[in-house]
Design an enzyme around this catalytic site. Structure first.
Site, PDB file in Angstrom:
ATOM      1  N   HIS A  69     -88.164 -65.765  51.584  1.00 19.87           N
ATOM      2  CA  HIS A  69     -88.080 -64.810  52.894  1.00 19.87           C
ATOM      3  C   HIS A  69     -88.384 -63.451  52.219  1.00 19.87           C
ATOM      4  O   HIS A  69     -89.132 -62.895  51.902  1.00 19.87           O
ATOM      5  CB  HIS A  69     -86.887 -64.321  53.535  1.00 19.87           C
ATOM      6  CG  HIS A  69     -86.559 -63.797  54.500  1.00 19.87           C
ATOM      7  ND1 HIS A  69     -84.942 -63.829  55.636  1.00 19.87           N
ATOM      8  CD2 HIS A  69     -87.072 -62.768  55.319  1.00 19.87           C
ATOM      9  CE1 HIS A  69     -85.878 -62.524  55.799  1.00 19.87           C
ATOM     10  NE2 HIS A  69     -87.108 -61.831  56.065  1.00 19.87           N
ATOM     11  N   GLU A 111     -92.514 -57.803  53.285  1.00 25.15           N
ATOM     12  CA  GLU A 111     -91.880 -56.992  52.533  1.00 25.15           C
ATOM     13  C   GLU A 111     -91.417 -56.151  51.269  1.00 25.15           C
ATOM     14  O   GLU A 111     -90.954 -55.737  50.028  1.00 25.15           O
ATOM     15  CB  GLU A 111     -91.158 -59.008  51.800  1.00 25.15           C
ATOM     16  CG  GLU A 111     -90.751 -59.804  52.550  1.00 25.15           C
ATOM     17  CD  GLU A 111     -88.805 -59.693  53.300  1.00 25.15           C
ATOM     18  OE1 GLU A 111     -88.421 -59.466  52.718  1.00 25.15           O
ATOM     19  OE2 GLU A 111     -88.673 -59.619  54.531  1.00 25.15           O
ATOM     20  N   HIS A 115     -88.785 -53.654  51.022  1.00 25.55           N
ATOM     21  CA  HIS A 115     -87.821 -54.322  49.250  1.00 25.55           C
ATOM     22  C   HIS A 115     -88.476 -54.320  48.244  1.00 25.55           C
ATOM     23  O   HIS A 115     -87.638 -53.241  47.024  1.00 25.55           O
ATOM     24  CB  HIS A 115     -87.128 -55.916  50.028  1.00 25.55           C
ATOM     25  CG  HIS A 115     -86.303 -56.205  51.098  1.00 25.55           C
ATOM     26  ND1 HIS A 115     -85.066 -55.602  50.951  1.00 25.55           N
ATOM     27  CD2 HIS A 115     -86.576 -56.793  52.442  1.00 25.55           C
ATOM     28  CE1 HIS A 115     -84.706 -56.030  51.882  1.00 25.55           C
ATOM     29  NE2 HIS A 115     -85.995 -56.747  52.654  1.00 25.55           N
TER      30      HIS A 115
END
Length: 220
Positions: A69, A111, A115
């Site tokens: 993920h 992502e 992040h």
């Protein structure tokens, strides 16, 4: 202020204390450790319903089990996100190179924006780190594929990961679920990718006594 509003405000403070504040931004490279989040792909695909047929991750030709993920920079309490606006561009060849471990272009790009920009690394270096973190964690053999629905306790999943990964101790891993199904396994790693304790992440672990693992899709 009424007693009801006071109670609601107090409840909100308790929730923030329990789950840790998600900071709206942060400084790239300023964080304490990583969380490697491994998603049980069949649960995601089941959630998608009819939309799953158009999701590469849910293709019947690829029996995805655990997939990456994300690799998330964390503070001891809370986490940074969206640290660079606009985020540096991720070249298409790099996005495509990650699809074996993160089987969705949309996920790879998302992502990175949320992040990866907080890692202090370039896109290439960040996704190299994602791949290195994935290689650090051995997926237990019994979860490499699943051909039918399986009931498990969260502790069984944690124990299997710990047995497959020497040095991975209680308090370094968290099993996440929805109301009835396994969603993710989250492993805490230092900045140099050694297993490390993460009390805040562990506190958010699944509280079900038993949960469902849906089977992988296709590829039989």
């Amino acid at each position: 202020m009424t007693a009801g509003r006071l109670a609601a405000g107090f409840a909100l403070l308790l929730a923030l204390a329990a789950f840790g504040p998600a900071r709206a931004e942060g400084q790239p490279g300023q964080f304490d450790f990583y969380v490697l989040s491994l998603s049980w792909s069949p649960t995601y695909c089941e959630d998608q319903g009819k939309r799953a047929d158009s999701e590469p991750q849910c293709s019947l030709t690829r029996p995805y089990a655990f997939v990456v993920h994300g690799l998330w920079p964390q503070y001891e309490r809370g986490f940074p996100q969206y640290c660079q606006n606009p985020p540096p561009y991720v070249p298409n060849p790099l996005v495509n190179s990650m699809l074996d471990v993160m089987p969705s272009r949309r996920l790879v790009i998302y992502e990175w924006k949320k992040h990866g920009t907080c890692s202090g690394l370039s896109p290439q270096a960040y996704f190299d780190q994602v791949r290195a973190a994935k290689a650090k964690v051995v997926i237990p053999a019994e979860f490499s594929r699943l051909d039918d629905y399986k009931m498990v306790a969260p502790q069984e999943v944690e124990n299997a990961f710990r047995a497959a990964n020497p040095g991975l101790e209680a308090g370094m891993i968290s099993v996440d679920c929805d109301r009835r199904r396994l969603r993710e396994v989250r492993v805490c790693l230092s900045r140099d990718l050694a297993f490390q304790p993460c009390p805040e992440v562990e506190r958010r672990a699944c509280r079900l006594s038993r949960m469902v693992m849906p089977p992988v899709r296709g590829g039989r």
